[in-house]
Motif scaffolding. Structure first.
Motif, PDB file in Angstrom:
ATOM      1  N   ILE A 237       5.876  55.735 -53.439  1.00  0.00           N
ATOM      2  CA  ILE A 237       4.868  55.726 -52.377  1.00  0.00           C
ATOM      3  C   ILE A 237       3.465  55.671 -52.979  1.00  0.00           C
ATOM      4  O   ILE A 237       2.618  54.862 -52.571  1.00  0.00           O
ATOM      5  N   ILE A 240       2.974  52.118 -54.784  1.00  0.00           N
ATOM      6  CA  ILE A 240       2.755  50.982 -53.875  1.00  0.00           C
ATOM      7  C   ILE A 240       1.345  51.024 -53.302  1.00  0.00           C
ATOM      8  O   ILE A 240       0.638  50.006 -53.268  1.00  0.00           O
ATOM      9  N   ASP A 241       0.910  52.191 -52.870  1.00  0.00           N
ATOM     10  CA  ASP A 241      -0.436  52.328 -52.315  1.00  0.00           C
ATOM     11  C   ASP A 241      -1.486  51.937 -53.350  1.00  0.00           C
ATOM     12  O   ASP A 241      -2.437  51.197 -53.045  1.00  0.00           O
ATOM     13  N   CYS A 266       8.504  48.003 -52.759  1.00  0.00           N
ATOM     14  CA  CYS A 266       9.032  48.490 -51.477  1.00  0.00           C
ATOM     15  C   CYS A 266      10.550  48.348 -51.426  1.00  0.00           C
ATOM     16  O   CYS A 266      11.235  49.147 -50.781  1.00  0.00           O
ATOM     17  N   ALA A 290       5.576  58.222 -46.207  1.00  0.00           N
ATOM     18  CA  ALA A 290       5.566  56.793 -46.512  1.00  0.00           C
ATOM     19  C   ALA A 290       4.866  55.989 -45.423  1.00  0.00           C
ATOM     20  O   ALA A 290       4.072  55.086 -45.709  1.00  0.00           O
ATOM     21  N   LYS A 293       1.124  56.443 -45.835  1.00  0.00           N
ATOM     22  CA  LYS A 293       0.441  56.015 -47.054  1.00  0.00           C
ATOM     23  C   LYS A 293       0.698  54.562 -47.467  1.00  0.00           C
ATOM     24  O   LYS A 293      -0.131  53.953 -48.142  1.00  0.00           O
ATOM     25  N   VAL A 294       1.846  54.013 -47.109  1.00  0.00           N
ATOM     26  CA  VAL A 294       2.152  52.636 -47.513  1.00  0.00           C
ATOM     27  C   VAL A 294       1.529  51.666 -46.511  1.00  0.00           C
ATOM     28  O   VAL A 294       1.814  51.758 -45.308  1.00  0.00           O
TER      29      VAL A 294
END
Length: 323
Positions: A237, A240-241, A266, A290, A293-294
């Motif tokens: 998480i 990816i962010d 992802c 998730a 934040k994603v």
């Protein structure tokens, strides 16, 4: 006056008592006298510290730092701050380095005036003997390219070797760009390598598999407790962010490549939720995290194929299911 070592080797160690001897033998057999080995004992609860002290008594080039447990990223940062060499190399405590690796890498790195060199590896289970098959095959071997071009190439080939134990790095380059390891997360190698690559003007690629990577079933990536899986999910998480943040600051093919990599991460997150995490309360909690934040909308907008769109949609729908 004490001479400055040519190479600083940083080894984070946590409960690796079964493997330290093999690694140290491989490092001390390198045909490079002017080096230092900084072994950072990361709060081991087995005999790792005593074994490391034995080796430091045997060879004065070995320094042992004993710290409280904080994870491999913190251990690498501490070792990096202690390092004095012109070149920096990270090695994992349960692995093995082939003879003459460092001699070869110094020659190639200095000949090509690189910011860092990327090597190749092979995997083993018990002993690093026999035939060695390359782990990576789609890199621009024998060439020098910029870090940005490497990201574009590696993502296009769906093969991005983001492991620090393949990277032979000019230490002044790290200092100049203030690159350190992100701490307190998993999958930190990916973010580290992205930061390294974005700053690098020249990387050389050595095809020969010189690093032996041990398939260790006790590593954090193979532990299947709910806590361990949750930690991996949190790592993805965060990752990816952060990758999306970096990607949106770029343009053209580099932006596309970085955001595609975020899309693929992802997929790893999806796999952990679907197949590895079975605790319902944890699933619900992490699904909330998730979804918060994603940046799914942005990733969906940037998707350029049905596969990429479907990956994001599946992830979003699955998370919604666990709320």
């Amino acid at each position: 006056m004490e001479s400055v070592p040519k190479i600083s080797i940083v080894v984070p160690v946590y409960n690796a008592s079964d493997y330290i001897d093999l690694l140290m033998e491989s490092l001390l057999s390198q045909d490079v006298v002017n080096m230092e080995i900084i072994a950072v004992n990361d709060g081991s609860t087995d005999d790792s510290l005593s074994i490391l002290k034995k080796w430091s008594c045997f060879d004065s080039r070995i320094t042992v730092l004993n710290i409280s447990n904080g994870g491999p990223s913190r251990a690498r940062n501490i070792g990096m701050n202690y390092a004095r060499g012109e070149w920096l190399y990270f090695v994992d405590a349960d692995d093995w380095v082939a003879p003459e690796t460092l001699k070869c890498w110094i020659y190639l790195a200095e000949k090509n005036n690189v910011d860092f060199l990327l090597g190749n590896a092979f995997s083993f289970e018990n002993e690093p003997t026999g035939e060695h098959r390359n782990i990576f095959i789609k890199q621009p071997w024998g060439r020098c390219i910029s870090g940005e071009d490497w990201i574009i190439h590696a993502v296009a080939q769906a093969e991005w070797p983001h492991y620090c134990w393949l990277q032979f790095i000019r230490r002044d380059f790290l200092i100049h760009h203030d690159i350190t390891y992100p701490e307190d997360i998993l999958h930190e190698d990916i973010l580290w390598t992205m930061n390294l690559s974005l700053a690098a003007k020249c990387i050389y690629f050595d095809v020969t598999p010189r690093y032996g990577y041990r398939c260790n079933q006790q590593s954090i990536m193979n532990v299947s407790t709910p806590t361990a899986i949750a930690k991996r999910i949190n790592g993805y998480i965060f990752l990816i962010d952060r990758i999306v943040q970096i990607g949106t600051e770029k343009r053209g093919d580099l932006r596309k490549a970085i955001l595609l990599q975020a899309n693929r991460e992802c997929g790893h997150l999806l796999g952990l939720f679907r197949k590895r995490l079975h605790d319902k309360e944890l699933k619900s909690f992490l699904a909330h995290v998730a979804l918060r934040k994603v940046p799914f909308k942005l990733l969906l907008y940037e998707a350029r194929s049905f596969k990429e769109v479907w990956r994001i949609m599946r992830m979003w729908l699955l998370l919604k299911k666990y709320l």
